[in-house]
Design a protein around this motif. Sequence first.
Motif, short mmCIF file in Angstrom:
data_model
loop_
_atom_site.label_atom_id
_atom_site.label_comp_id
_atom_site.label_asym_id
_atom_site.label_seq_id
_atom_site.Cartn_x
_atom_site.Cartn_y
_atom_site.Cartn_z
N VAL A 421 0.85 -1.18 0.00
CA VAL A 421 0.00 0.00 0.00
C VAL A 421 0.88 1.24 0.00
O VAL A 421 1.83 1.35 0.80
N HIS A 422 0.58 2.16 -0.93
CA HIS A 422 1.40 3.35 -1.11
C HIS A 422 0.53 4.60 -1.05
O HIS A 422 -0.64 4.58 -1.37
N GLN A 423 1.16 5.69 -0.64
CA GLN A 423 0.64 7.04 -0.87
C GLN A 423 1.83 7.98 -0.74
O GLN A 423 2.37 8.18 0.34
N SER A 424 2.25 8.53 -1.88
CA SER A 424 3.47 9.35 -1.90
C SER A 424 4.64 8.56 -1.32
O SER A 424 5.41 9.06 -0.50
N GLY A 425 4.76 7.32 -1.74
CA GLY A 425 5.79 6.43 -1.22
C GLY A 425 5.17 5.26 -0.48
O GLY A 425 3.97 5.24 -0.21
N PRO A 426 5.97 4.25 -0.12
CA PRO A 426 5.45 3.08 0.58
C PRO A 426 4.81 3.45 1.91
O PRO A 426 5.29 4.32 2.63
N LEU A 427 3.71 2.79 2.20
CA LEU A 427 2.98 3.04 3.45
C LEU A 427 3.08 1.84 4.38
O LEU A 427 3.61 1.92 5.48
N PHE A 428 2.57 0.69 3.93
CA PHE A 428 2.72 -0.54 4.69
C PHE A 428 2.44 -1.72 3.76
O PHE A 428 1.95 -1.55 2.64
N THR A 429 2.77 -2.92 4.23
CA THR A 429 2.55 -4.15 3.47
C THR A 429 1.53 -5.00 4.21
O THR A 429 1.58 -5.13 5.44
N LEU A 430 0.60 -5.57 3.45
CA LEU A 430 -0.43 -6.43 4.03
C LEU A 430 -0.10 -7.88 3.74
O LEU A 430 0.17 -8.25 2.59
N PRO A 431 -0.13 -8.74 4.74
CA PRO A 431 0.03 -10.17 4.50
C PRO A 431 -1.22 -10.72 3.83
O PRO A 431 -2.23 -10.01 3.70
N PRO A 432 -1.21 -11.97 3.38
CA PRO A 432 -2.43 -12.55 2.80
C PRO A 432 -3.62 -12.40 3.75
O PRO A 432 -3.52 -12.66 4.95
N LEU A 433 -4.76 -11.95 3.20
CA LEU A 433 -5.96 -11.69 3.99
C LEU A 433 -7.03 -12.71 3.67
O LEU A 433 -7.22 -13.08 2.50
N GLN A 434 -7.76 -13.15 4.69
CA GLN A 434 -8.89 -14.04 4.48
C GLN A 434 -10.02 -13.28 3.79
O GLN A 434 -10.17 -12.07 3.94
N ALA A 436 -13.50 -11.65 2.92
CA ALA A 436 -14.68 -11.06 3.57
C ALA A 436 -14.57 -10.99 5.08
O ALA A 436 -15.56 -11.15 5.80
N THR A 437 -13.35 -10.74 5.58
CA THR A 437 -13.13 -10.65 7.02
C THR A 437 -12.33 -9.39 7.32
O THR A 437 -11.26 -9.18 6.75
N TRP A 438 -12.85 -8.58 8.23
CA TRP A 438 -12.13 -7.36 8.60
C TRP A 438 -10.93 -7.72 9.48
O TRP A 438 -11.05 -8.50 10.43
N THR A 439 -9.78 -7.16 9.13
CA THR A 439 -8.54 -7.39 9.87
C THR A 439 -7.99 -6.05 10.34
O THR A 439 -7.79 -5.14 9.54
N GLN A 440 -7.78 -5.93 11.64
CA GLN A 440 -7.28 -4.66 12.18
C GLN A 440 -5.80 -4.50 11.88
O GLN A 440 -5.00 -5.44 12.04
N LEU A 441 -5.42 -3.31 11.45
CA LEU A 441 -4.02 -3.02 11.19
C LEU A 441 -3.26 -2.82 12.50
O LEU A 441 -3.83 -2.37 13.50
N PRO A 442 -1.97 -3.13 12.51
CA PRO A 442 -1.16 -2.80 13.68
C PRO A 442 -1.22 -1.31 13.97
O PRO A 442 -1.40 -0.49 13.07
N ASP A 443 -1.04 -0.94 15.24
CA ASP A 443 -1.16 0.46 15.64
C ASP A 443 -0.20 1.35 14.87
O ASP A 443 -0.56 2.48 14.49
N ALA A 444 1.01 0.88 14.61
CA ALA A 444 1.99 1.71 13.89
C ALA A 444 1.51 1.99 12.47
O ALA A 444 1.64 3.12 11.97
N ASP A 445 0.93 0.98 11.81
CA ASP A 445 0.41 1.20 10.45
C ASP A 445 -0.80 2.12 10.48
O ASP A 445 -0.99 2.96 9.58
N ALA A 446 -1.64 1.98 11.51
CA ALA A 446 -2.81 2.85 11.62
C ALA A 446 -2.38 4.30 11.82
O ALA A 446 -2.97 5.22 11.24
N ARG A 447 -1.35 4.52 12.64
CA ARG A 447 -0.87 5.89 12.85
C ARG A 447 -0.30 6.47 11.56
O ARG A 447 -0.53 7.65 11.24
N MET A 448 0.43 5.66 10.81
CA MET A 448 0.98 6.14 9.55
C MET A 448 -0.13 6.46 8.56
O MET A 448 -0.08 7.47 7.85
N LEU A 449 -1.16 5.61 8.53
CA LEU A 449 -2.31 5.87 7.64
C LEU A 449 -3.00 7.17 8.04
O LEU A 449 -3.34 7.99 7.17
#
Length: 668
Positions: A421-434, A436-449
């Motif tokens: 995931v990018h916005q004006s450069g790399p933002l974070f990387t997501l591992p394989p996701l199941q 139709a299931t919501w997955t919470q991002l780590p706090d550090a990724d959420a703060r960066m977002l």
Amino acid sequence: MNDQIPKAVLTEALREQISGRRVLAALFCTFRFEPGFFEQEILPALFDLPLHQAPAVRRLQLEDALRPLAGQVAVYYDRGALVVGDGTACLDVRRIPVQLTRGYFHPKNAFILVEDEDTGERALVALTASANLTQAGWWENVECFHLDEIPEGGRSRTAGDMRLFLRRVRSLAKHLGPHDALDQVNAFLSTVQPITQRSTNQVLHPHFIVTGSRSGASLVEQLDDIAGKWLRGADLEVISPYLDDADASAPLAALLDRFQPQRWRILLPEERGSARCRKSLYEWVHARGGQWGRLPAAHTARSGRQASGLAASPRYVHAKVYRFFTSDYEISFVGSFNLTGPAHQAGGNIESGVLVEVPRPRRPRFWLEPVDETPDFAPTAASEDDDVDLDVIPLLVRYDWTSEKADVLWDAAAVSPPLDVHQSGPLFTLPPLQSATWTQLPDADARMLAERLRSSSFLTVVDGDRRGVVLVHETGMAHRPSLLLELTPAEILRYWSMLNPDQRAAYIAARPGDIPDGGAEAPHIPAAEPVDSIFDRFAGMFHGFASLARTVREALTDGRTEHARFLIFGAKYDSLPVLLQRVLDDTDGDLVDRYLTVLCAHQLTSEVRQDWPQFWASDPIGVARLETSLAARAELREQIAARNGEDMVDFLDWYEARFLDDPAEVPA
């Protein structure tokens, strides 16, 4: 609609229909969606505001105007038809993507719930159109639309079908919510009494028509069921920018076979002087006894900045109109329906339109002028999926500014691949996701977002060689920091004291050159001239807080809870928590000024807590943050006492009790 083709500017027509009434909720449906243009040029039609010409200042004004509507403005759009365009997505609009397993989400609608502030009467302004929520749709193309108004508790033939349509939209967006705007509009429509008969006194009632359900009927079947006895044998005119890429048109053949028009004419889709259809289809129309036509040049000519000399190409005709007329009546069908199989058939695109009998001041005639010469043909036919991102990456991202949490969902059947995931450069990387299931991002990724969301809500998602753009779905917007502006404590107090939106807009625009359009920086508006006395400083402070208290009381009394939430718990440039944080961070500022500011805030919040306990309890996170800031009063007291001796403690005890108007705290 008659032989004189009607003209209107869509934005102006919508603003005129709203007519200065207060907007309570607004729901938009579109195929293509350009968020920056929507925020800058379409949203203003909802508000009776003198907006500033500078885009950044106008955005701030709209940010303020949207506060009472928190969560009550929503756009549902086809996920594959997102237009990045100019500008960004930063205002409090619920942006909800829809993706069908078959066909496109193709309706173009607006449902705007309004209230007359003098009488309290509510109504629903319903727009059905061919125009996408894009610059091309609202400013450049030749489009069509129908505006209607449904009064609260009134009678309507369209309300029931609109409710079914909204129920379908809600089911398609099951992963994202809440759907506050949709629920408000639906609740309003439930109060409307249905008109069950198709016509009264031989005049057809307007009918709202939708396709897209596999168990439903095709467009031709619905038209026949509603008005077949009037449509049969009438002249037929079809304006549609897209036709099937085929040697014969199945939906046109169905119309001809069912209604047997006396005469019929169809728009020749053209671009840059070439016909965008097969030559064999062109010949098939003539073989069936029809004519091709063009709109008169006066209706397709560009004007103003659109024109580029005499060689300017005509405006693109994007309207979708089906006109059935005789010497006695005209019945027109306008909306999103192209003359294509996916638009007309059951189980294809989701489309919407309105069938309406048009007042007939004179005998109707064809609008299209016949094409006599055989045109040149483009190599490919025009298609509904022109410019659609066929490489859609089905990732949903949401961020809640209240909880400061972010989640992602993979909206596909299989497990996702790893995603960057990018916005004006790399933002974070997501591992394989199941799926139709919501997955919470780590706090550090959420703060960066959250930090990147202050500039834009667009994200680029990379899946190997595929790249797609997604819009973040944001909630809790009262706690979203202002995109463009930061004020000093003195400036916030001055802003609170201003009497009307005009004064506040002039204040914000005092230095428009300092406010960037992109929003990457947060400039300071020049501070007021320093005052000369303690009295002037304190009078200005007390006046600012008194003005804020009056605004909050009026908002809560009038039921504008969200407006009060933005001011008391929010994170905008003029919110109380922002003022407190600025004061507490200003360790070099005057200690007494800082102490009195916190004391005024304590007085205001005590009043709100006591008089509106339900409002206070509705935002526990906001309350916790506010009380953390208010607790700094104790430390400021200690600093003042340390500088002035022990007698100051007794004075502060007495002064605070008097100031807060709490006799129980006054020393005996």
